[in-house]
Design a protein around this motif. Structure first.
Motif, PDB file in Angstrom:
ATOM      1  N   GLN A  69      17.816 -16.185 -36.097  1.00 35.74           N
ATOM      2  CA  GLN A  69      18.075 -15.569 -37.402  1.00 35.74           C
ATOM      3  C   GLN A  69      16.942 -15.942 -38.359  1.00 35.74           C
ATOM      4  O   GLN A  69      16.578 -17.101 -38.481  1.00 35.74           O
ATOM      5  N   CYS A  70      16.391 -14.940 -39.039  1.00 37.34           N
ATOM      6  CA  CYS A  70      15.219 -15.165 -39.889  1.00 37.34           C
ATOM      7  C   CYS A  70      15.522 -14.752 -41.327  1.00 37.34           C
ATOM      8  O   CYS A  70      16.017 -13.651 -41.580  1.00 37.34           O
ATOM      9  N   TRP A  71      15.214 -15.649 -42.286  1.00 34.42           N
ATOM     10  CA  TRP A  71      15.547 -15.423 -43.682  1.00 34.42           C
ATOM     11  C   TRP A  71      14.354 -15.000 -44.534  1.00 34.42           C
ATOM     12  O   TRP A  71      14.510 -14.317 -45.546  1.00 34.42           O
ATOM     13  N   GLY A  86       7.505 -18.293 -40.927  1.00 39.81           N
ATOM     14  CA  GLY A  86       8.854 -17.748 -40.947  1.00 39.81           C
ATOM     15  C   GLY A  86       9.879 -18.835 -41.210  1.00 39.81           C
ATOM     16  O   GLY A  86       9.786 -19.933 -40.650  1.00 39.81           O
ATOM     17  N   ALA A  87      10.836 -18.530 -42.086  1.00 36.66           N
ATOM     18  CA  ALA A  87      11.972 -19.427 -42.328  1.00 36.66           C
ATOM     19  C   ALA A  87      13.116 -18.957 -41.443  1.00 36.66           C
ATOM     20  O   ALA A  87      13.791 -17.978 -41.761  1.00 36.66           O
ATOM     21  N   ASN A 107      14.786 -27.740 -40.243  1.00 35.44           N
ATOM     22  CA  ASN A 107      15.607 -27.815 -41.453  1.00 35.44           C
ATOM     23  C   ASN A 107      16.432 -26.534 -41.545  1.00 35.44           C
ATOM     24  O   ASN A 107      16.436 -25.729 -40.611  1.00 35.44           O
ATOM     25  N   TYR A 108      17.125 -26.337 -42.691  1.00 37.12           N
ATOM     26  CA  TYR A 108      17.865 -25.099 -42.902  1.00 37.12           C
ATOM     27  C   TYR A 108      17.300 -24.423 -44.152  1.00 37.12           C
ATOM     28  O   TYR A 108      17.727 -24.697 -45.266  1.00 37.12           O
ATOM     29  N   PRO A 109      16.314 -23.540 -43.977  1.00 35.65           N
ATOM     30  CA  PRO A 109      15.589 -22.974 -45.119  1.00 35.65           C
ATOM     31  C   PRO A 109      16.120 -21.614 -45.571  1.00 35.65           C
ATOM     32  O   PRO A 109      16.707 -20.859 -44.790  1.00 35.65           O
ATOM     33  N   TRP A 110      15.889 -21.338 -46.860  1.00 39.99           N
ATOM     34  CA  TRP A 110      16.135 -20.011 -47.421  1.00 39.99           C
ATOM     35  C   TRP A 110      14.830 -19.289 -47.733  1.00 39.99           C
ATOM     36  O   TRP A 110      14.671 -18.113 -47.443  1.00 39.99           O
ATOM     37  N   LYS A 111      13.918 -20.017 -48.388  1.00 33.61           N
ATOM     38  CA  LYS A 111      12.757 -19.353 -48.987  1.00 33.61           C
ATOM     39  C   LYS A 111      11.484 -20.169 -48.819  1.00 33.61           C
ATOM     40  O   LYS A 111      11.516 -21.404 -48.850  1.00 33.61           O
ATOM     41  N   LEU A 112      10.343 -19.460 -48.669  1.00 33.14           N
ATOM     42  CA  LEU A 112       9.025 -20.073 -48.591  1.00 33.14           C
ATOM     43  C   LEU A 112       8.175 -19.598 -49.762  1.00 33.14           C
ATOM     44  O   LEU A 112       8.263 -18.437 -50.170  1.00 33.14           O
ATOM     45  N   PHE A 123       6.103 -24.614 -50.517  1.00 33.93           N
ATOM     46  CA  PHE A 123       7.409 -25.129 -50.893  1.00 33.93           C
ATOM     47  C   PHE A 123       8.506 -24.442 -50.073  1.00 33.93           C
ATOM     48  O   PHE A 123       8.395 -23.256 -49.740  1.00 33.93           O
ATOM     49  N   ILE A 124       9.559 -25.186 -49.789  1.00 31.39           N
ATOM     50  CA  ILE A 124      10.655 -24.672 -48.984  1.00 31.39           C
ATOM     51  C   ILE A 124      11.956 -24.803 -49.762  1.00 31.39           C
ATOM     52  O   ILE A 124      12.355 -25.913 -50.140  1.00 31.39           O
TER      53      ILE A 124
END
Length: 259
Positions: A69-71, A86-87, A107-112, A123-124
């Motif tokens: 799954q890619c955000w 890619g996050a 980690n569990y990222p939303w945004k780059l 920044f993540i």
């Protein structure tokens, strides 16, 4: 289509200006982001990472590169080298030109977001927290993650201040004088609003730069941060929408002329 003109009838072969891509074209899942990288289109969805290709018969189709799954997707350039980050659901990956992905940090990222003031920093936005990775001498370094922050899902950097929007309660973070200590810890000063009447209304917050100022879209209005005022106040231009149906999910700055 036939047109009735002043001097006769004309036939116009009009095509739809918008192309629709879906499952029949190989694209599946809720789309979170679309980017152009090295002249090619990549889509981040809940079903994975897809790349637009053209079949031998000329028909466009999407191929699945990875089932994670890619955000979010972020094209970056470091030391003259272009890369696509890619996050994904379990961390930050570098997407190689052959479509393979290589893990940078779990980690569990939303945004780059690539820093404007220090382009080696990315920044993540985490759920929850704030993290970063740094590119130096051809290698990635992952910094310590700060879980004092709520879940961050968008960034913008204006006049040396990094703004980070969250999903709740009008909460937005402003970080100035950002630096990295010992290559692992993010140092910064938080923008503090002392007067509770000058805070943002309780809502999710989406940030963007427009004409040299940071803007903050909440569910029903747009605000601006004013240093002299000491807080957030409504953005002057009015918005047009149906009464009671003014909900902002995203903002787009069009060449600093239109918002």
């Amino acid at each position: 289509m036939r047109l009735a003109l002043g001097n006769g009838v004309a036939f116009v072969n009009a095509f739809e200006p918008i192309s629709n891509f879906g499952i029949e074209n190989g694209l599946e899942g809720i789309i979170e982001d679309i980017v152009r990288y090295k002249g090619e289109i990549f889509c981040a969805t809940h079903e994975g990472l897809f790349k637009l290709k053209t079949k031998e018969n000329g028909q466009p189709t999407f191929s699945l590169l990875n089932t994670l799954q890619c955000w979010d997707l972020l094209p970056v350039k470091f030391e003259g080298k272009e890369m696509l980050l890619g996050a994904f659901n379990d961390g930050i990956y570098e997407v190689k030109d052959n479509g393979e992905v290589e893990l940078i940090v779990e980690n569990y990222p939303w945004k780059l977001y690539q820093s404007k003031s220090n382009s080696t920093l990315v920044f993540i936005g985490l759920d929850p927290g704030l993290g970063f990775i740094k590119y130096q001498n051809g290698n990635w370094f992952a910094g310590y993650e700060n879980y004092d922050f709520d879940a961050i899902y968008n960034f913008t950097e204006v006049n040396g201040v990094l703004w980070a929007g969250t999903f709740r309660d009008g909460l937005v973070y402003g970080l100035r004088n950002i630096g990295v200590k010992q290559d692992s810890t993010l140092a910064y000063e938080l923008v503090i609003v002392e007067d509770s009447n000058k805070l943002l209304p309780k809502s999710s917050v989406y940030t963007i730069e427009f004409q040299g100022n940071p803007l903050f879209a909440i569910d029903s209005a747009i605000f601006i941060y004013d240093e002299e005022y000491g807080g957030y106040k409504p953005f002057a231009p009015t918005t047009k929408s149906s009464p009671g149906r003014k909900y902002f999910h995203r903002l787009l700055n069009q060449e600093d002329e239109k918002l």
